[in-house]
Design an enzyme around this catalytic site. Sequence first.
Site, PDB file in Angstrom:
ATOM      1  N   ARG A  76       0.828  -1.211   0.000  1.00 22.40           N
ATOM      2  CA  ARG A  76       0.000   0.000   0.000  1.00 22.40           C
ATOM      3  C   ARG A  76       0.862   1.261   0.000  1.00 22.40           C
ATOM      4  O   ARG A  76       0.389   2.356  -0.272  1.00 22.40           O
ATOM      5  CB  ARG A  76      -0.978  -0.027   1.187  1.00 22.40           C
ATOM      6  N   TYR A 130     -16.733  15.440 -16.199  1.00 22.77           N
ATOM      7  CA  TYR A 130     -17.194  14.046 -16.193  1.00 22.77           C
ATOM      8  C   TYR A 130     -18.274  13.901 -15.100  1.00 22.77           C
ATOM      9  O   TYR A 130     -18.133  14.458 -14.015  1.00 22.77           O
ATOM     10  CB  TYR A 130     -16.002  13.124 -15.926  1.00 22.77           C
ATOM     11  N   ASP A 195      -8.145  18.196 -15.914  1.00 24.24           N
ATOM     12  CA  ASP A 195      -8.391  16.797 -16.260  1.00 24.24           C
ATOM     13  C   ASP A 195      -8.039  16.655 -17.740  1.00 24.24           C
ATOM     14  O   ASP A 195      -8.727  17.189 -18.613  1.00 24.24           O
ATOM     15  CB  ASP A 195      -9.854  16.440 -15.978  1.00 24.24           C
ATOM     16  N   LYS A 220      -8.901   5.205 -19.697  1.00 22.50           N
ATOM     17  CA  LYS A 220      -9.290   5.599 -21.051  1.00 22.50           C
ATOM     18  C   LYS A 220      -8.098   5.447 -22.005  1.00 22.50           C
ATOM     19  O   LYS A 220      -7.681   4.347 -22.285  1.00 22.50           O
ATOM     20  CB  LYS A 220      -9.867   7.021 -21.014  1.00 22.50           C
TER      21      LYS A 220
END
Length: 413
Positions: A76, A130, A195, A220
């Site tokens: 982590r 988005y 973004d 994407k």
Amino acid sequence: MDTEAVIAPPTTTRSRALATEAVHAGRDDLAALGLHAPPIDLSTTYPSYDSRGEAERIDAFAATGARPDGPPVYARLDNPTTGRFETALARLEGTASAVAFASGMAALTAVLLARASMGLRHVVAVRPLYGCSDHLLGAGLLGTEVTWTDPAGIADAIRPDTGLVIVETPANPTLAEVDIRAVAHSCGSVPLLVDNTFATPVLQRPVEHGARIVLHSATKYLGGHGDVMGGVVACDEEFAARLRQVRFATGGVLHPMAGYLLLRGLATLPVRVRAASASAAELSRRLAADPRIARVHYPELGGAMVSFEVYGDPHRVIAAVRLITPAVSLGSVDTLIQHPASISHRIVDEGDRQASGVGDRLLRMSVGLEDVEDLWADLCQALSYEEPARREFSDAPARTAAGFVPASRPGAR
Ligand SMILES: *Cc1c(COP(=O)(O)O)cnc(C)c1O
């Protein structure tokens, strides 16, 4: 023999071009390791017989957020395979660092938490974003407060507790563009987050225009094959350190297998984006000249996304495509089409959606790598149902001489 000289990567006097970085960044050490493909490290834990040394390394991470030297202690905290992807993406975006997350939304969450942890809970944002980004900000799920404005209103919307300004350009799903340099100027000392999911660093590197933080849904274009979910934030090392501490504490880590696939995706990113963009530009021209289409949105910047409004029922187009896949998401090798008001932006309040230009007749298409004539043939047969509607709606909006209405950002409320 002096081993230093052998393992040191070749020194370069000029910076490498984007296409070169895409295939080499994050892999510079491989030849010296005797490897060609990057190794995948799936360890969740790392053995050590020296717990005093481990304690020091944990203290150092807690104090600085810097990537640990040597093994990561626990997965982590860091991962070497994901680290290669982070190094490569930072190079492509021209930033000192990048920090990867389990998804684009996990990346945005970490940015908001990192700013809120400094007492800066207020965000200024420009619609459209988005749909889930809009929702995360607007629903106050993380205790942030948002002021929505248009680019001209940013300076006035900034308050003493503003921690972030957020824009998407080209925006999802209208492809509206903002002038990053002008917006960055309006932000003053408040960091501007762009973004950059739609443009990718191939078409636009926001940091070169004054943005401080670049966010990607790596799901994407960076992954590019519709088979990996991830997110990444490119920024300076100081903010990256804070993001690593948030990631360690909240756990939104990218899986190393995903890190491997994203690094592999970056290698072909410039080729994929340029090829798909050429087809998208051609399709946008043909759609603009087609009497069945009310309006086409295609960015001045270019890119592989095209949005368009039909006169009739957009659901019939979705139901009629055969080669094109009717599915949400974007940036894959195959072409996808979806109806934002029903899917990607469904979670946004209807009034806010309409006011930001996401109308009920808008369709968003992510153009892939198929032959452009095959895509056009499929679109034409899907649109053949549209012909009756054309007669009902003869009062079409004015077209420019080219039959093309450039994407514009309606005044956001
Ligand atoms: C998909 C998307 C996101 C969210 O990313 P996930 O990987 O789905 O969490 C954020 N911004 C934009 C522009 C997107 O298209």
